[in-house]
Design a protein around this motif. Structure first.
Motif, PDB file in Angstrom:
ATOM      1  N   ARG A  28       0.841  -1.184  -0.133  1.00 31.74           N
ATOM      2  CA  ARG A  28       0.051   0.013  -0.025  1.00 31.74           C
ATOM      3  C   ARG A  28       0.844   1.121   0.096  1.00 31.74           C
ATOM      4  O   ARG A  28       1.949   1.237   0.714  1.00 31.74           O
ATOM      5  N   ASP A  75       1.079   5.465   0.006  1.00 26.47           N
ATOM      6  CA  ASP A  75       0.027   6.961  -0.129  1.00 26.47           C
ATOM      7  C   ASP A  75       0.622   7.859  -1.343  1.00 26.47           C
ATOM      8  O   ASP A  75       1.718   8.103  -1.310  1.00 26.47           O
ATOM      9  N   PRO A  96      -1.187  10.957  -2.270  1.00 22.89           N
ATOM     10  CA  PRO A  96      -2.136  12.063  -2.649  1.00 22.89           C
ATOM     11  C   PRO A  96      -1.867  12.958  -3.831  1.00 22.89           C
ATOM     12  O   PRO A  96      -0.740  13.501  -3.794  1.00 22.89           O
ATOM     13  N   GLY A  97      -3.104  12.907  -4.412  1.00 22.70           N
ATOM     14  CA  GLY A  97      -3.241  14.162  -5.376  1.00 22.70           C
ATOM     15  C   GLY A  97      -2.803  13.595  -6.740  1.00 22.70           C
ATOM     16  O   GLY A  97      -3.166  14.068  -7.912  1.00 22.70           O
ATOM     17  N   VAL A  98      -2.553  12.227  -6.848  1.00 24.89           N
ATOM     18  CA  VAL A  98      -2.294  11.540  -8.301  1.00 24.89           C
ATOM     19  C   VAL A  98      -3.729  10.615  -8.634  1.00 24.89           C
ATOM     20  O   VAL A  98      -4.191   9.998  -7.985  1.00 24.89           O
ATOM     21  N   PRO A  99      -4.400  11.104  -9.748  1.00 28.63           N
ATOM     22  CA  PRO A  99      -5.459  10.285 -10.330  1.00 28.63           C
ATOM     23  C   PRO A  99      -4.967   9.045 -10.839  1.00 28.63           C
ATOM     24  O   PRO A  99      -3.745   8.827 -11.019  1.00 28.63           O
ATOM     25  N   THR A 105      -7.649   4.064  -4.140  1.00 26.91           N
ATOM     26  CA  THR A 105      -8.992   4.642  -3.482  1.00 26.91           C
ATOM     27  C   THR A 105      -8.075   5.713  -2.351  1.00 26.91           C
ATOM     28  O   THR A 105      -7.463   5.522  -1.619  1.00 26.91           O
ATOM     29  N   ASN A 106      -8.895   6.865  -2.604  1.00 28.65           N
ATOM     30  CA  ASN A 106      -8.665   8.035  -1.821  1.00 28.65           C
ATOM     31  C   ASN A 106      -7.259   8.358  -1.695  1.00 28.65           C
ATOM     32  O   ASN A 106      -6.560   8.617  -0.482  1.00 28.65           O
ATOM     33  N   GLY A 107      -6.506   8.324  -2.908  1.00 28.94           N
ATOM     34  CA  GLY A 107      -4.962   8.405  -2.794  1.00 28.94           C
ATOM     35  C   GLY A 107      -4.130   7.481  -2.302  1.00 28.94           C
ATOM     36  O   GLY A 107      -2.952   8.028  -2.149  1.00 28.94           O
ATOM     37  N   VAL A 108      -4.879   6.351  -1.912  1.00 22.86           N
ATOM     38  CA  VAL A 108      -3.848   5.308  -1.576  1.00 22.86           C
ATOM     39  C   VAL A 108      -3.837   4.096  -2.701  1.00 22.86           C
ATOM     40  O   VAL A 108      -5.108   3.602  -3.025  1.00 22.86           O
TER      41      VAL A 108
END
Lengths: 150, 131
Positions: B41, B43, B45-48, B107-110
């Protein structure tokens, strides 16, 4: 005789202007040493970026792993509060960890906004783990164009 | 469960120079193993979703996530505590992975990657005949 004409010297000259410039430069250097490219050190989770344009203030926060429903946002006067909890994902029974760099837990952060905002028009969205809160500035805080009557 | 703390982004050290602009960070990860699979997993964040590239080559797993460019919108930055940047991380996976069944989702940036282990090869018995 020396003739000093009015146009030769500026109307007002701040004698400290050079000191102020030096001070600004020193502050900029100190910031640079502390955290790279003028980056401020966040102390409370989540780290935020605040920006503005003529009509809005934008607050962005990196909150990976949080669904929009895990977040709670409140505005009281000029203080924006972001609260939430990052819960660990279920991994099931027999599991052995090799690396654990991701942290889980609760957080709550209050941010003092730089200008007065209109509480009615605030919108927030959370996409790809980044929360964006858009706050319209209060009418009194917006720049107003003043027309000069001819 | 305690309070969340701020983790500073670490810049990725890569061999060779990049042609793409922008900085590149090391995403925080979580890796665990179940009897059936290795789960990673990260993190991001901010990457589509469409900007995340995952590859497994010669046992090296690469996660390469490109942050989309932010359009110039005339905003003035007042406080900056995090930087937007690309993410890159590589791992060596020692287990034999069934490459055909790798699954990835955002999911949610993860990013969650499931790398199913290959079924252990059955020992082959070779009968020795007298001749």
């Amino acid at each position: 005789m020396t003739v000093v004409r009015f146009g030769d010297r500026p109307f007002y000259r701040n004698p400290w202007v050079e000191f102020e410039r030096m001070q600004e430069e020193m502050e900029r250097l100190a910031r640079g040493l502390a955290g790279g490219l003028g980056l401020e050190r966040p102390t409370v989770y989540p780290p935020v970026n605040i920006s503005e344009d003529a009509d809005h203030v934008y607050v962005e926060a990196e909150v990976p792993g949080l669904a929009p429903t895990d977040l709670e946002i409140a505005l009281e006067g000029d203080t924006l509060t972001i609260k939430g909890e990052r819960r660990p994902t279920e991994s099931g029974g027999q599991v052995s960890y090799h690396r654990r760099e991701v942290e889980y837990g609760r957080f709550s952060r209050a941010i003092d906004l730089p200008v007065r905002v209109d509480a009615n028009g605030v919108t927030a969205k959370c996409t790809d783990g980044v929360l964006t809160v858009v706050l319209p500035k209060a009418a009194s805080a917006r720049p107003r164009q003043i027309t000069v009557a001819g | 469960m305690g309070e969340l703390r701020v983790q500073r982004k670490q810049e990725a050290r890569t061999a060779g120079e990049r042609t793409k602009g922008g900085r590149q960070f090391v995403p925080a990860v979580e890796i665990y193993e179940t009897p059936e699979a290795v789960v990673v997993r990260a993190d991001l964040p901010g990457v589509p979703r469409e900007n995340v590239k995952v590859s497994l080559e010669d046992g090296v797993l690469t996660i390469d996530a490109a942050m989309p460019d932010q359009p110039a919108d005339g905003r003035r930055m007042l406080v900056q505590e995090f930087e937007r940047g690309h993410y890159l991380r590589r791992f060596t996976i020692s287990e034999a992975i069934d490459q055909g069944r790798i699954s990835a989702r955002m999911t949610n940036g993860v990013l969650t990657l499931e790398l199913p282990k290959q079924a252990p090869a059955k020992p082959r018995c070779i009968e020795v005949q007298c001749g």
